[in-house]
Design an enzyme around this catalytic site. Structure first.
Site, PDB file in Angstrom:
ATOM      1  N   LYS A   1      25.615  20.933  -3.016  1.00 21.05           N
ATOM      2  CA  LYS A   1      27.052  21.028  -3.319  1.00 21.05           C
ATOM      3  C   LYS A   1      27.343  22.507  -3.574  1.00 21.05           C
ATOM      4  CE  LYS A   1      30.579  18.484  -5.915  1.00 21.05           C
ATOM      5  NZ  LYS A   1      31.470  18.129  -4.810  1.00 21.05           N
TER       6      LYS A   1
HETATM    7  N1  PMP Z   1      30.798  14.361   0.017  1.00 21.94           N
HETATM    8  C1  PMP Z   1      31.416  15.477  -0.379  1.00 21.94           C
HETATM    9  C2  PMP Z   1      31.610  16.574   0.600  1.00 21.94           C
HETATM   10  C3  PMP Z   1      31.873  15.611  -1.694  1.00 21.94           C
HETATM   11  O1  PMP Z   1      32.480  16.726  -2.092  1.00 21.94           O
HETATM   12  C4  PMP Z   1      31.686  14.538  -2.593  1.00 21.94           C
HETATM   13  C5  PMP Z   1      32.170  14.641  -4.006  1.00 21.94           C
HETATM   14  N2  PMP Z   1      31.213  15.196  -4.857  1.00 21.94           N
HETATM   15  C6  PMP Z   1      31.022  13.390  -2.130  1.00 21.94           C
HETATM   16  C7  PMP Z   1      30.600  13.343  -0.820  1.00 21.94           C
HETATM   17  C8  PMP Z   1      30.767  12.231  -3.030  1.00 21.94           C
HETATM   18  O2  PMP Z   1      29.735  12.522  -3.936  1.00 21.94           O
HETATM   19  P1  PMP Z   1      29.684  11.844  -5.367  1.00 21.94           P
HETATM   20  O3  PMP Z   1      29.811  10.389  -5.161  1.00 21.94           O
HETATM   21  O4  PMP Z   1      28.345  12.220  -5.888  1.00 21.94           O
HETATM   22  O5  PMP Z   1      30.777  12.411  -6.173  1.00 21.94           O
END
Ligand code: PMP
Length: 324
Positions: free
Chosen positions: A175
């Site tokens: 991320k």
């Molecule tokens: N993909 C992307 C590109 C994101 O930014 C997010 C949000 N964090 C997610 C998927 C979903 O991840 P999570 O369920 O861990 O928040």
């Protein structure tokens, strides 16, 4: 700014388009400080080159229990630890220690509302050289009330002409702050076509994920989501929904999804901490299934919200109570 269209049980609060208030307390480099004083230099590496990693975590307020529940906070800090490895950033503590810092920050802000928590770890050094090693790291944590990130009452999506960043260019598995330029371009493009969320294809033309959320379809009784090798962020919510689906006896598959499978799917929804469970009723102007929220999406959304808010006591290991 209009508030986000929301279904029952979803996070309540300001729109994600609203400016975040700098009230209350934030955390910067080992200290709790007034939010308004938590600043970094314009010469910091991260500002100039996007060399940061971050997380998005929600805490849900349960009014009946007078309790604020951090949802899957440890798993978010575990993913952040992996993102930090990719960028050679050192976090200031273990996932468990960072959960404790987060609980303390929320207590100091005395929130009695749904909130979002944003940890950031980054190259803080005022260094010109575009590299990773040997540059001073920084760590910040702030938190603010916010409602849904995407509409949860049946959104419209569109496939973006921007491709998802590929693992050999900018790894989506981490991320990474700078990688969200990719999302911004795609969301900006599809907003111009009246869509609420973008769908990314990978470089080889398969479905990757949403702009800021993972993607699921329902086809012939199977729940299908794209694999971790499809240039996705490996979502914590994605993991929750696969677990809850299996518990309900649904058949779950992680496999490549073709673009036209989106058009013939019975149901489609996005998942994410910000997005929560966001059913999608059209893609590229074509109705998904009946053009209304389907039964699997509805069941998973209801279960997700009840568990995240602590109204359903299943999966206590997913919640960390903030107040004693
Ligand atoms: N993909 C992307 C590109 C994101 O930014 C997010 C949000 N964090 C997610 C998927 C979903 O991840 P999570 O369920 O861990 O928040």
């Amino acid at each position: 700014m209009a508030t986000t269209r929301a279904a029952a049980g979803t996070a309540a609060g300001p729109s994600p388009h609203a400016e975040i208030s700098e009230q209350g307390v934030a955390y910067l480099d080992g200290e709790f400080v007034p939010f308004a004083d938590a600043k970094i230099s314009i010469a910091a590496h991260v500002i100039n080159y996007g060399t940061g990693v971050f997380e998005g975590i929600r805490a849900y307020w349960n009014p009946a229990q007078e309790q604020l529940y951090l949802f899957r906070c440890r798993e978010h800090f575990e993913r952040m630890t992996r993102s930090a490895r990719l960028l050679r950033v050192q976090l200031p503590g273990s996932p468990d220690e960072l959960v404790e810092t987060t609980r303390e920050l929320l207590r100091r802000n005395a929130f009695r509302t749904d909130v979002y928590v944003r940890p950031l770890a980054y190259k803080a050094g005022r260094v010109m050289k575009v590299a990773l090693d040997g540059i001073r790291d920084g760590f910040a944590l702030y938190t603010f009330p916010v409602g849904g990130y995407l509409p949860t009452d049946g959104l419209k999506a569109a496939v973006s002409s921007w491709r998802r960043v590929s693992d050999n260019a900018v790894p989506a598995r981490g991320k990474l702050t700078g990688a969200y330029i990719n999302t911004s371009l795609a969301v900006d493009e599809v907003a111009g076509r009246g869509a609420d969320e973008a769908i990314f294809l990978t470089d080889d033309g398969h479905v990757s994920e949403g702009g800021g959320a993972n993607l699921f379809i329902v086809r012939d009784g199977w729940l299908i989501t794209t694999p971790v090798t499809a240039d996705i962020l490996e979502g914590v919510t994605r993991d929750c929904l696969m677990t809850l689906s299996r518990e309900q006896g649904l058949r779950v598959a992680e496999r490549n999804i073709d673009r036209t499978e989106l058009y013939v799917a019975d149901e489609l929804f996005f998942s994410g901490t910000g997005a929560q469970v966001a059913p999608c009723v059209s893609v590229d102007g074509r109705p998904i299934g009946t053009g209304r929220i389907g039964p699997v999406s509805r069941m998973l959304a209801e279960r997700y919200f009840a568990i995240a808010r602590g109204d359903d006591t299943a999966h206590p290991e997913w919640r960390a109570a903030v107040y004693q």
